[in-house]
Design a protein around this motif. Structure first.
Motif, PDB file in Angstrom:
ATOM      1  N   ASN A  38       0.838  -1.204   0.000  1.00 31.60           N
ATOM      2  CA  ASN A  38       0.000   0.000   0.000  1.00 31.60           C
ATOM      3  C   ASN A  38       0.867   1.246   0.000  1.00 31.60           C
ATOM      4  OD1 ASN A  38      -2.007  -1.949   1.937  1.00 31.60           O
ATOM      5  ND2 ASN A  38      -2.863  -0.888   0.199  1.00 31.60           N
ATOM      6  N   GLY A  39       0.476   2.220  -0.804  1.00 28.90           N
ATOM      7  CA  GLY A  39       1.214   3.472  -0.830  1.00 28.90           C
ATOM      8  C   GLY A  39       2.474   3.414  -1.660  1.00 28.90           C
ATOM      9  N   LYS A  42       1.409   2.786  -6.994  1.00 28.04           N
ATOM     10  CA  LYS A  42       0.850   2.087  -8.156  1.00 28.04           C
ATOM     11  C   LYS A  42      -0.246   2.918  -8.836  1.00 28.04           C
ATOM     12  CE  LYS A  42      -0.449  -1.398  -5.560  1.00 28.04           C
ATOM     13  NZ  LYS A  42      -0.086  -0.928  -4.216  1.00 28.04           N
ATOM     14  N   SER A  43      -1.184   3.391  -8.028  1.00 24.81           N
ATOM     15  CA  SER A  43      -2.268   4.190  -8.621  1.00 24.81           C
ATOM     16  C   SER A  43      -1.736   5.493  -9.192  1.00 24.81           C
ATOM     17  CB  SER A  43      -3.344   4.490  -7.580  1.00 24.81           C
ATOM     18  OG  SER A  43      -3.928   3.294  -7.118  1.00 24.81           O
ATOM     19  N   THR A  44      -0.767   6.077  -8.496  1.00 26.37           N
ATOM     20  CA  THR A  44      -0.161   7.309  -9.000  1.00 26.37           C
ATOM     21  C   THR A  44       0.445   7.080 -10.381  1.00 26.37           C
ATOM     22  OG1 THR A  44       0.324   7.907  -6.719  1.00 26.37           O
ATOM     23  CG2 THR A  44       1.477   9.134  -8.428  1.00 26.37           C
ATOM     24  N   GLN A  85      -9.645   2.317  -9.113  1.00 29.48           N
ATOM     25  CA  GLN A  85      -9.588   1.546  -7.867  1.00 29.48           C
ATOM     26  C   GLN A  85     -10.929   1.575  -7.143  1.00 29.48           C
ATOM     27  OE1 GLN A  85      -6.122   2.480  -5.609  1.00 29.48           O
ATOM     28  NE2 GLN A  85      -6.510   0.961  -4.034  1.00 29.48           N
TER      29      GLN A  85
END
Ligand SMILES: Nc1ncnc2c1ncn2[C@@H]1O[C@H](COP(=O)(O)OP(=O)(O)OP(=O)(O)O)[C@@H](O)[C@H]1O
Ligand SMILES: [Mg+2]
Lengths: 252, 401
Positions: A38-39, A42-44, A85
């Motif tokens: 987490n953090g 990946k989404s960024t 997400q």
């Protein structure tokens, strides 16, 4: 050369280096998984690919063309679709309408003034939409108000919205999170089939290792904003560095 | 037929029949009865119903579908009126070219104002449109009205004077807006027993345009374009990541609704050849918001109902004065009579806005979907009753439902 080439991408949020020196190459017609705690950023990273964020440094090339500085709708028209997400759907619209909108976008481009045409006359698009709803087992829900569905259904709907566009690159941010086991397995089968039959390249972010190892041909492990390793699933499984950064951390 | 499904066709037919038979329907009380003041079947008021119906139908295309709340649509109403009067002054009293210019000018201004305002959404968009409308008002009220360059005739309002050019005006044509010689002001009266019905050219001209506007709005609501506008309201982010550029969609909706407003403004000047700046004031912009929400934003028929509702009550409540009130409650003892009149006094005459405010609050709180939702609830109530009667035995066994 891969269909997607990310080189030296960095992105800071104030003092936080969310991404630094990220290199990623996704080969055409493969499924490439991006995993990490987490953090990890990946989404960024996906945000930098679809025009939601502009990276501070580096380049992002899709099919030989830079995507940086393009608007989200332009990037989609180049052939990149994304599943978010947290499901992003048209909650006020019916399930069928949700699928029709990407169909129109694909056929008519980013804007068309079809104010005097009739929705009911678009038989071809309706058929295409119903077919994709069959594929995700949602045909019986076509007339349902999409906001009233379960989270898992919303995810499948969003995936169908992306698939119906037959993108060249499909980005999936945790597509099975919140789904029941059976739905997860259906999703794996669906994605596999789509990758094989329709030649859609996929980059998939996933925490569920069962999904990752069932689908991915290449895996990139991201930790604290930088890629740790990129390898085949078998090599990743045995890699001690990955165990430490990823699996080790999640046990704390 | 007409590219509408069965339900929509029924709706269109109902609206058309109501509009065409309005002189009868709105005139239920005999001319000499004390209830005659509740009649609405005279030209002035009926014209307002349909003109503001057009205004609200257009506004609903923007607000009801995309969710963008404009607080400046009265600017287009005013622009429409000024354009029409200028056609009268320079060329002819014929309303056809006047209405065309009204719509075109409103479209041009809507394109400009929309292009800038739509860079923001939510409350910022509303404030930008409000600012533009107030600027238009200021321009019309003073700036564009000076001896050297008098476009709007300021406080007096723009009107036709005897020494105006009126290039295509001929003797024998009415000195009033007309359609190919038929004056908008001409009314034929049909006395029928205790009733008298009035058929006014201006009203029918406006009513036919309203029916056309309504038809256009149904088609737009049911089109792929209408679906895209609903998508804007629902999730603009998803729309953009789906390859659609939401900006031109919202701009198109803004311009279309501006054109409807321009037409409504033109029609106001077609039934009364005068254009004043107050038509552009923020209260007028607010009024169309009220109409749309009161009737039911995002529904087809709602805005028309809302416009009729507000214009009717504005007229009726503002006409009732203390004298009328005393008549009504004259059966009460004197002291009580005065008390009741004093109690109701603030809500009538000039105070009718107070009544409107209360009605509006009641609707928003109890019927968030507006009058249309009220109608649906009543419909369901009757539907249930009927079903209950049909299956009386079953209902008796399971009364819990
Ligand atoms: N818009 C933003 N502004 C500030 N910080 C942000 C923003 N977006 C992400 N971050 C931060 O950047 C870091 C990476 O976030 P990101 O969402 O990319 O992680 P992730 O790998 O997707 O995690 P998860 O598995 O939880 O989804 C996090 O520390 C996050 O708090
Ligand atoms: Mg994430």
């Amino acid at each position: 050369m891969g269909i997607l080439e990310v080189k030296g991408v960095g992105k800071r949020f104030g003092g936080l280096a969310a991404l630094s020196e990220v290199n990623l190459s996704v080969e055409e017609n493969t499924v490439h998984a991006i995993i990490g705690p987490n953090g990890a950023g990946k989404s960024t990273l996906l945000n930098c690919l679809v025009g939601k964020l502009i990276p501070d440094t580096g380049s992002v090339m899709f099919d030989g063309q830079s995507v940086l500085g393009r608007k989200p709708h332009e990037i989609n028209q180049m052939g990149i679709s994304r599943v978010f997400q947290t499901p992003e759907i048209f909650g006020d619209l019916t399930v069928l309408e949700n699928i029709m909108i990407p169909c129109f976008a694909k056929r008519d481009g980013s804007f068309r003034m079809h104010a005097f045409e009739q929705f009911a006359h678009e038989k071809e698009l309706i058929e295409k939409s119903m077919a994709i709803l069959e594929d995700v087992n949602m045909a019986d829900k076509a007339d349902m108000h999409s906001a009233s569905m379960s989270r898992g259904d919303k995810r499948r709907l969003e995936m169908a919205m992306c698939l119906v566009q037959e993108p060249r690159l499909l980005l999936l941010d945790e597509p099975t999170a919140g789904m029941a086991r059976a739905d997860t397995n259906n999703t794996i089968d669906l994605l596999k089939e789509i990758n094989e039959k329709r030649d859609i390249t996929m980059a998939i972010i996933e925490h569920d290792m069962h999904v990752v190892f069932s689908l991915a041909e290449r895996i990139t492990v991201l930790a604290q904003g930088t890629p740790l390793v990129e390898d085949t699933p078998d090599n990743i499984k045995g890699n001690p560095k990955v165990q430490e950064a990823y699996l080790g951390e999640s046990q704390h | 037929m007409l590219g509408l499904n069965k339900n929509d066709r029924t709706l269109l037919v109902i609206v058309a029949v109501l509009a065409l038979l309005a002189p009868f329907i709105l005139n239920p009380f005999p001319t000499d009865s004390s209830l005659a003041q509740f009649n609405a079947g005279y030209p002035d008021l009926m014209q307002k119903f349909v003109i503001f119906g057009i205004f609200a139908i257009g506004f609903n295309i923007l607000f009801g579908l995309t969710g963008y709340l404009s607080f400046g649509h009265a600017a287009f109403l005013g622009i429409g009126s000024y354009s029409a009067v200028w056609i009268y002054k320079l060329f002819t009293y014929n309303v056809i070219p006047a209405m065309m210019l009204s719509v075109v000018m409103a479209a041009i201004f809507a394109l400009l104002i929309g292009y800038i305002s739509l860079r923001r959404s939510g409350i910022y968009f509303s404030i930008l449109t409000l600012a533009f409308a107030q600027m238009s008002f200021a321009l019309a009220y003073s700036v564009l009205s000076n001896p050297k360059f008098n476009l709007t005739n300021g406080e007096t309002g723009l009107q036709v004077y005897a020494n105006d050019i009126q290039m295509f005006h001929r003797d024998g044509l009415p000195d009033f807006p007309h359609i190919f010689g038929l004056s908008m002001g001409s009314t034929s009266k049909l006395p029928l027993g205790a009733w008298e019905f009035q058929f006014n050219v201006g009203y029918y001209f406006c009513a036919i345009l309203m029916i056309l506007a309504f038809y256009f709005s149904i088609r737009l609501f049911r089109s792929p374009f209408g679906m895209m506008l609903r998508a804007v309201k629902s999730n603009q982010q998803r729309m953009n990541y789906t390859g659609l550029n939401s900006r031109p969609y919202t701009l198109a909706a803004f311009v279309i609704s501006g054109m409807f407003a321009g037409l409504a403004g033109g029609l106001l000047a077609a039934t009364d050849p005068l254009a004043g700046a107050e038509r552009m004031q923020w209260t007028a912009s607010g009024e169309v918001v009220l109409m749309t929400i009161l009737g039911g934003a995002g529904t087809l028929i709602g805005p028309v109902l809302g416009a009729g509702f507000i214009k009717y009550f504005e007229n009726i409540f503002s006409k009732i004065n203390d004298q009328v009130l005393h008549q009504w409650v004259s059966f009460m003892p004197d002291g009580l009579e005065d008390f009741v009149v004093a109690l109701i006094h603030p809500f009538i005459g000039k105070g009718w806005h107070l009544t409107l405010g209360i009605l509006f609050m009641l609707v928003v709180i109890f019927l968030p979907g507006g009058l249309v939702e009220g109608g649906q609830r009543i419909g369901r109530l009757f539907g249930r009753k009927k079903r209950a009667e049909d299956t009386a035995d079953a209902a008796a066994k399971t009364p819990a439902e």
